[in-house]
Design an enzyme around this catalytic site. Structure first.
Site, PDB file in Angstrom:
ATOM      1  N   TRP A 167       0.815  -1.227   0.000  1.00  0.00           N
ATOM      2  CA  TRP A 167       0.000   0.000   0.000  1.00  0.00           C
ATOM      3  C   TRP A 167       0.844   1.270   0.000  1.00  0.00           C
ATOM      4  O   TRP A 167       0.312   2.350  -0.202  1.00  0.00           O
ATOM      5  CB  TRP A 167      -0.933   0.005   1.223  1.00  0.00           C
ATOM      6  CG  TRP A 167      -0.197  -0.345   2.492  1.00  0.00           C
ATOM      7  CD1 TRP A 167      -0.154  -1.572   3.095  1.00  0.00           C
ATOM      8  CD2 TRP A 167       0.641   0.515   3.281  1.00  0.00           C
ATOM      9  NE1 TRP A 167       0.668  -1.535   4.203  1.00  0.00           N
ATOM     10  CE2 TRP A 167       1.154  -0.261   4.354  1.00  0.00           C
ATOM     11  CE3 TRP A 167       1.000   1.868   3.202  1.00  0.00           C
ATOM     12  CZ2 TRP A 167       2.012   0.272   5.317  1.00  0.00           C
ATOM     13  CZ3 TRP A 167       1.864   2.387   4.160  1.00  0.00           C
ATOM     14  CH2 TRP A 167       2.351   1.593   5.201  1.00  0.00           C
ATOM     15  N   ARG A 176       6.015  -0.371 -11.658  1.00  0.00           N
ATOM     16  CA  ARG A 176       7.340  -0.992 -11.700  1.00  0.00           C
ATOM     17  C   ARG A 176       7.268  -2.467 -12.107  1.00  0.00           C
ATOM     18  O   ARG A 176       8.244  -3.038 -12.573  1.00  0.00           O
ATOM     19  CB  ARG A 176       7.954  -0.848 -10.302  1.00  0.00           C
ATOM     20  CG  ARG A 176       9.355  -1.237 -10.182  1.00  0.00           C
ATOM     21  CD  ARG A 176      10.008  -0.525  -9.019  1.00  0.00           C
ATOM     22  NE  ARG A 176       9.823  -1.248  -7.779  1.00  0.00           N
ATOM     23  CZ  ARG A 176      10.470  -0.929  -6.646  1.00  0.00           C
ATOM     24  NH1 ARG A 176      11.256   0.113  -6.609  1.00  0.00           N
ATOM     25  NH2 ARG A 176      10.278  -1.623  -5.572  1.00  0.00           N
ATOM     26  N   LYS A 191      -2.779  -8.142  -8.115  1.00  0.00           N
ATOM     27  CA  LYS A 191      -3.531  -7.990  -6.859  1.00  0.00           C
ATOM     28  C   LYS A 191      -2.912  -6.861  -6.037  1.00  0.00           C
ATOM     29  O   LYS A 191      -1.854  -7.017  -5.428  1.00  0.00           O
ATOM     30  CB  LYS A 191      -3.495  -9.289  -6.038  1.00  0.00           C
ATOM     31  CG  LYS A 191      -4.546  -9.254  -4.940  1.00  0.00           C
ATOM     32  CD  LYS A 191      -4.191 -10.062  -3.723  1.00  0.00           C
ATOM     33  CE  LYS A 191      -3.187  -9.411  -2.833  1.00  0.00           C
ATOM     34  NZ  LYS A 191      -3.585  -8.116  -2.231  1.00  0.00           N
ATOM     35  N   PRO A 192      -3.572  -5.708  -6.037  1.00  0.00           N
ATOM     36  CA  PRO A 192      -3.053  -4.591  -5.240  1.00  0.00           C
ATOM     37  C   PRO A 192      -3.353  -4.799  -3.750  1.00  0.00           C
ATOM     38  O   PRO A 192      -4.128  -5.690  -3.390  1.00  0.00           O
ATOM     39  CB  PRO A 192      -3.827  -3.394  -5.786  1.00  0.00           C
ATOM     40  CG  PRO A 192      -5.095  -3.958  -6.331  1.00  0.00           C
ATOM     41  CD  PRO A 192      -4.803  -5.372  -6.768  1.00  0.00           C
ATOM     42  N   ALA A 193      -2.748  -3.978  -2.919  1.00  0.00           N
ATOM     43  CA  ALA A 193      -2.978  -4.076  -1.472  1.00  0.00           C
ATOM     44  C   ALA A 193      -4.419  -3.692  -1.134  1.00  0.00           C
ATOM     45  O   ALA A 193      -4.984  -2.800  -1.759  1.00  0.00           O
ATOM     46  CB  ALA A 193      -2.014  -3.161  -0.737  1.00  0.00           C
ATOM     47  N   GLY A 245       6.491  -6.579  -0.568  1.00  0.00           N
ATOM     48  CA  GLY A 245       5.793  -6.580   0.720  1.00  0.00           C
ATOM     49  C   GLY A 245       6.727  -7.022   1.817  1.00  0.00           C
ATOM     50  O   GLY A 245       7.953  -6.914   1.689  1.00  0.00           O
ATOM     51  N   SER A 246       6.138  -7.546   2.866  1.00  0.00           N
ATOM     52  CA  SER A 246       6.938  -7.907   4.035  1.00  0.00           C
ATOM     53  C   SER A 246       7.727  -9.197   3.799  1.00  0.00           C
ATOM     54  O   SER A 246       7.321 -10.062   3.025  1.00  0.00           O
ATOM     55  CB  SER A 246       6.027  -8.083   5.244  1.00  0.00           C
ATOM     56  OG  SER A 246       5.105  -9.116   4.994  1.00  0.00           O
ATOM     57  N   GLU A 267      10.653  -8.264  -3.538  1.00  0.00           N
ATOM     58  CA  GLU A 267      11.158  -7.035  -2.908  1.00  0.00           C
ATOM     59  C   GLU A 267      10.596  -7.024  -1.499  1.00  0.00           C
ATOM     60  O   GLU A 267       9.418  -6.737  -1.297  1.00  0.00           O
ATOM     61  CB  GLU A 267      10.682  -5.800  -3.676  1.00  0.00           C
ATOM     62  CG  GLU A 267      11.206  -5.684  -5.089  1.00  0.00           C
ATOM     63  CD  GLU A 267      12.692  -5.426  -5.153  1.00  0.00           C
ATOM     64  OE1 GLU A 267      13.319  -5.167  -4.101  1.00  0.00           O
ATOM     65  OE2 GLU A 267      13.250  -5.523  -6.260  1.00  0.00           O
ATOM     66  N   ARG A 295      10.308  10.597   3.889  1.00  0.00           N
ATOM     67  CA  ARG A 295       9.553  10.305   2.675  1.00  0.00           C
ATOM     68  C   ARG A 295       8.484   9.278   3.030  1.00  0.00           C
ATOM     69  O   ARG A 295       8.762   8.275   3.695  1.00  0.00           O
ATOM     70  CB  ARG A 295      10.524   9.734   1.640  1.00  0.00           C
ATOM     71  CG  ARG A 295       9.908   9.444   0.306  1.00  0.00           C
ATOM     72  CD  ARG A 295      11.014   8.987  -0.633  1.00  0.00           C
ATOM     73  NE  ARG A 295      10.461   8.737  -1.953  1.00  0.00           N
ATOM     74  CZ  ARG A 295      10.895   7.779  -2.761  1.00  0.00           C
ATOM     75  NH1 ARG A 295      11.881   6.986  -2.382  1.00  0.00           N
ATOM     76  NH2 ARG A 295      10.362   7.607  -3.928  1.00  0.00           N
ATOM     77  N   CYS A 301      10.376   0.747   2.472  1.00  0.00           N
ATOM     78  CA  CYS A 301      11.370  -0.281   2.806  1.00  0.00           C
ATOM     79  C   CYS A 301      12.778   0.297   2.722  1.00  0.00           C
ATOM     80  O   CYS A 301      13.715  -0.247   3.287  1.00  0.00           O
ATOM     81  CB  CYS A 301      11.218  -1.486   1.891  1.00  0.00           C
ATOM     82  SG  CYS A 301      11.174  -1.046   0.153  1.00  0.00           S
ATOM     83  N   GLU A 398      11.694  -3.074  10.990  1.00  0.00           N
ATOM     84  CA  GLU A 398      11.321  -1.876  10.226  1.00  0.00           C
ATOM     85  C   GLU A 398      10.389  -1.010  11.054  1.00  0.00           C
ATOM     86  O   GLU A 398       9.339  -1.480  11.503  1.00  0.00           O
ATOM     87  CB  GLU A 398      10.565  -2.288   8.964  1.00  0.00           C
ATOM     88  CG  GLU A 398      11.450  -2.651   7.810  1.00  0.00           C
ATOM     89  CD  GLU A 398      10.651  -2.820   6.528  1.00  0.00           C
ATOM     90  OE1 GLU A 398       9.609  -3.491   6.557  1.00  0.00           O
ATOM     91  OE2 GLU A 398      11.092  -2.301   5.495  1.00  0.00           O
ATOM     92  N   SER A 458      16.009   5.208  -5.251  1.00  0.00           N
ATOM     93  CA  SER A 458      15.011   4.716  -6.211  1.00  0.00           C
ATOM     94  C   SER A 458      15.105   5.490  -7.516  1.00  0.00           C
ATOM     95  O   SER A 458      15.094   6.722  -7.508  1.00  0.00           O
ATOM     96  CB  SER A 458      13.596   4.895  -5.642  1.00  0.00           C
ATOM     97  OG  SER A 458      13.550   4.348  -4.356  1.00  0.00           O
TER      98      SER A 458
HETATM   99  P1  ADP Z   1       2.426  -4.807   4.685  1.00  0.00           P
HETATM  100  O1  ADP Z   1       2.772  -5.240   6.076  1.00  0.00           O
HETATM  101  O2  ADP Z   1       3.247  -3.703   4.167  1.00  0.00           O
HETATM  102  O3  ADP Z   1       0.963  -4.616   4.454  1.00  0.00           O
HETATM  103  P2  ADP Z   1       2.261  -7.393   3.486  1.00  0.00           P
HETATM  104  O4  ADP Z   1       3.401  -8.253   3.138  1.00  0.00           O
HETATM  105  O5  ADP Z   1       1.355  -7.844   4.574  1.00  0.00           O
HETATM  106  O6  ADP Z   1       2.910  -5.990   3.778  1.00  0.00           O
HETATM  107  O7  ADP Z   1       1.359  -7.101   2.223  1.00  0.00           O
HETATM  108  C1  ADP Z   1       1.881  -6.871   0.928  1.00  0.00           C
HETATM  109  C2  ADP Z   1       0.946  -7.498  -0.081  1.00  0.00           C
HETATM  110  O8  ADP Z   1       0.879  -8.895   0.172  1.00  0.00           O
HETATM  111  C3  ADP Z   1      -0.489  -6.990  -0.023  1.00  0.00           C
HETATM  112  O9  ADP Z   1      -0.985  -6.934  -1.345  1.00  0.00           O
HETATM  113  C4  ADP Z   1      -1.198  -8.066   0.769  1.00  0.00           C
HETATM  114  O10 ADP Z   1      -2.584  -8.154   0.478  1.00  0.00           O
HETATM  115  C5  ADP Z   1      -0.472  -9.301   0.292  1.00  0.00           C
HETATM  116  N1  ADP Z   1      -0.533 -10.416   1.247  1.00  0.00           N
HETATM  117  C6  ADP Z   1      -0.586 -10.365   2.587  1.00  0.00           C
HETATM  118  N2  ADP Z   1      -0.632 -11.599   3.106  1.00  0.00           N
HETATM  119  C7  ADP Z   1      -0.620 -12.468   2.065  1.00  0.00           C
HETATM  120  C8  ADP Z   1      -0.634 -13.893   1.925  1.00  0.00           C
HETATM  121  N3  ADP Z   1      -0.671 -14.688   2.986  1.00  0.00           N
HETATM  122  N4  ADP Z   1      -0.600 -14.416   0.690  1.00  0.00           N
HETATM  123  C9  ADP Z   1      -0.529 -13.602  -0.387  1.00  0.00           C
HETATM  124  N5  ADP Z   1      -0.505 -12.278  -0.332  1.00  0.00           N
HETATM  125  C10 ADP Z   1      -0.548 -11.695   0.875  1.00  0.00           C
END
Ligand code: ADP
Length: 495
Positions: A167, A176, A191-193, A245-246, A267, A295, A301, A398, A458
């Site tokens: 997000w 990207r 699939k966006p956040a 993501g994480s 990433e 920022r 990240c 983080e 970046s």
């Molecule tokens: P953040 O903590 O920054 O929200 P996440 O890693 O939880 O980071 O989320 C990044 C993306 O991964 C989002 O699009 C989220 O919906 C998706 N996501 C979160 N959990 C899962 C999962 N178990 N399987 C697939 N996608 C996931």
């Protein structure tokens, strides 16, 4: 801003929201979820609903995969110049619609409008960069060492891709991935956040306007990622996963990707050290620290997570950084005077507070705390802490918030060891006027990227990515396209 201008901006946002397609985009068609599920997107500056959109479940996700698979063959054979043209038009459209996209980003994600405009320009640049790359996908023609075989190597699209984004940069993280996938000739399920799907839905509409054929990009916003991702990946129809993501979720997805041996670009998280040496230009140091820390309200990240400042300059650096950070105006990103928006949600706000409390319990001191407005938004005051101990959560995880965690050092090799003492390796920053030291420390950093006398690395023309548990692969630069291409080799005997 006068009340009139303020209400004009609200009216602009209402117009932009009204134009956002609220369905799932599958095979070029807008549709609701098969189980009619919907989800409401909120504005983190006031907790108010912005829009209700379709919430994809497993049946929808599998339909999106079928669409991507069905269109892969024809899309792969389009002329590179066509794909390049689509990307160039998308960049132009984003330039033209910069203000509308900025409003949407600010409304659903919270960053101040000025930063949101910057994100739109950054996203457009990804499309422009990959538009320029699309016509230069090449191969080679050579001879084996024994002279007996001609070796013909070409590059072709890896196949249908699953793109999953976070997000914090709702537009740029999508661009990207979508940019190189289009350039390479890959179809996509995107699939966006769940916190920020609106920008992606609007982006898909813009790409259709730029000429992207139906079914090449399928967008499924979903609050049920953990339920739909595994079934999609296990179909075997998707050949690549690009995830931002994480690290925690990245590990889960890597395990699932193993089931069908998918290519992956990951990433993941960071824990960036920011080192200020005694020979630094302190104006440069503070400026770089402000950018690397503030920022996106610290929600990047690449954010400077651990600041190591040489004892000889620590007092001066800390005083100036504290003056700058605590003077920032925190508020609703739609207000023109706002310099720091809200955090994404209540959980993030709570987490940052807990990190600060933990650091204070372990001996850190407060150098300064800014102020936050009253109201329902998830605001967090810019905070500077000194004497942050290595055992604090702040130093190990983080922060993802506007908190500068400073500790001092006196020895170069000791600070490099401290900087590398983490499972992450995305980016590091060093501030020094000494060229030898800059190169020596840069080479010693266990990170994929280093910012030298700057707080920003970046750049669409550069390979963005990390080592260790910060990820696999690179996005951007020429190698950003390679991630979406497969090498194909034909052996031809010399007769
Ligand atoms: P953040 O903590 O920054 O929200 P996440 O890693 O939880 O980071 O989320 C990044 C993306 O991964 C989002 O699009 C989220 O919906 C998706 N996501 C979160 N959990 C899962 C999962 N178990 N399987 C697939 N996608 C996931």
């Amino acid at each position: 801003m006068t009340a009139t201008l303020e209400s004009d901006r609200r009216a602009d946002l209402a117009r932009v929201l009204a134009a956002v397609p609220t369905g799932l985009l599958i095979d070029g068609q807008q549709r609701g979820a098969a189980d009619d599920a919907v989800v409401t997107v909120e504005n983190p500056a006031d907790g108010q609903p912005l829009l209700e959109i379709a919430d994809a479940g497993e049946a929808d996700a599998l339909a999106a995969v079928r669409s991507a698979a069905a269109h892969q063959g024809s899309w792969a054979t389009t002329a590179p110049r066509n794909r390049s043209g689509i990307l160039a038009r998308a960049a132009e459209l984003l330039d033209r619609q910069q203000e509308d996209f900025a409003l949407l980003i600010t409304a659903e994600m919270g960053k101040p409008l000025a930063e949101a405009r910057g994100e739109v320009a950054y996203a457009a640049e990804f499309f422009r960069w990959f538009s320029e790359q699309a016509g230069h996908i090449s191969g080679s023609y050579g001879l084996s060492a024994d002279g007996g075989t001609r070796i013909l190597v070409s590059r072709r699209p890896v196949g249908p891709c699953l793109l999953i984004t976070p997000w914090n940069f709702p537009l740029a993280m999508g661009a990207r991935k979508i940019g190189p996938a289009i350039a390479a000739g890959c179809t996509m399920v995107f699939k966006p956040a769940p916190q920020t799907p609106l920008t992606s839905l609007a982006l898909a509409q813009l790409l259709a306007e730029a000429g992207l054929p139906n079914g090449v990009l399928n967008v499924i916003a979903s609050s049920r990622a953990e339920l739909i991702t595994g079934p999609m990946m296990r179909t075997g129809a998707l050949r690549k996963l690009s995830f931002t993501g994480s690290t925690e979720v990245g590990r889960i997805l890597l395990r699932v990707a193993a089931d069908t041996v998918m290519r992956t670009s990951m990433e993941l998280g960071g824990n960036a050290p920011f080192i200020v040496f005694e020979d630094a230009d302190l104006d440069v140091a503070v400026e770089a620290a402000m950018v690397a820390k503030m920022r996106n309200m610290g929600q990047a990240c690449t954010a400077a997570n651990r600041m190591y400042v040489h004892a000889a300059v620590a007092t001066e650096f800390t005083a100036e950084l504290t003056r700058r950070m605590t003077g920032l105006v925190v508020g609703d990103g739609l207000q023109p005077e706002t310099q720091v928006g809200p955090l994404i949600d209540a959980a993030s706000q709570l987490k940052v507070r807990q990190f600060i409390d933990d650091a204070l319990d372990r001996g850190a001191s407060v150098a300064g705390i800014g102020s936050v407005p009253d109201g329902a938004g998830y605001f967090c005051a810019p905070t500077v802490l000194t004497d942050v101990q290595p055992g604090s959560v702040l130093s190990q995880a983080e922060i993802f918030g506007p908190v500068a965690a400073i500790s001092t050092f006196t020895d170069e090799s000791a600070v490099v060891a401290a900087a590398n003492d983490t499972e992450w390796g995305l980016v590091g920053y060093l501030i020094t006027e000494n060229l030898d030291r800059a190169l020596r420390v840069s080479e010693a950093m266990e990170t994929g990227m280093v910012g030298i006398n700057t707080g920003v690395v970046s750049n669409p023309s550069a390979p963005f990515g990390g080592v260790k548990q910060s990820g696999l692969g690179r996005e951007g630069g020429a190698v950003g396209l390679e991630e979406y291409l497969e090498l194909h080799y034909a052996a031809i005997p010399v007769r």
